[in-house]
Design a protein around this motif. Sequence first.
Motif, short mmCIF file in Angstrom:
data_model
loop_
_atom_site.label_atom_id
_atom_site.label_comp_id
_atom_site.label_asym_id
_atom_site.label_seq_id
_atom_site.Cartn_x
_atom_site.Cartn_y
_atom_site.Cartn_z
N ALA A 1 0.83 -1.21 0.00
CA ALA A 1 0.00 0.00 0.00
C ALA A 1 0.87 1.26 0.00
CB ALA A 1 -0.93 -0.01 1.21
N ASP A 2 2.08 1.14 0.51
CA ASP A 2 2.97 2.30 0.64
C ASP A 2 3.96 2.47 -0.51
OD1 ASP A 2 1.80 2.89 3.12
OD2 ASP A 2 3.20 1.56 4.15
N ALA A 3 4.30 1.39 -1.20
CA ALA A 3 5.37 1.51 -2.21
C ALA A 3 5.19 0.49 -3.33
CB ALA A 3 6.73 1.30 -1.55
N MET A 4 5.58 0.91 -4.52
CA MET A 4 5.57 0.03 -5.68
C MET A 4 6.89 -0.75 -5.70
SD MET A 4 5.33 1.22 -9.60
CE MET A 4 3.76 0.82 -10.28
N ALA A 5 6.82 -2.06 -5.96
CA ALA A 5 8.03 -2.88 -6.00
C ALA A 5 7.78 -4.10 -6.89
CB ALA A 5 8.42 -3.33 -4.60
#
Length: 135
Positions: free
Chosen positions: A57-61
């Motif tokens: 939810a906080d970062a694209m990876a």
Amino acid sequence: MSAVENALLAAIHARLAGDATLTGLIGADAIFDRLLSRPRLPAIVFGLCETKDYSTADAMAYEHLLTIEVWTEAHGRKALQAIEARVRSRLDDAPLTLSDAHLVSILYRSTRVKRVERTGYFLAEMQFRAVTEPA
């Protein structure tokens, strides 16, 4: 293949090709995207690269499961194991610099060694797991 996969493979290629000890074991220009029909061995070949969305939810990876193949025509496993050990030491937890992405980690997972019956070549299939984030 995505741009991030290409950047990851390019960084791996640069790290391996720039290692004098490894070049001494396999020769110059012995790292390929595919095994040639009449290969000059030993050689390192990029095998399967599977990329999955690893976002939170906080970062694209992205998670990348990589296979790096080491091929030799030696009559035993000793030469193969020396090359495999050098590749592992150069890539496991390596600080690779990627264009257009950030490498979070690259870690060695396992190696499977076998003799390919129809050719007599030895093959080490090395598995790595890498995680990247967009730049």
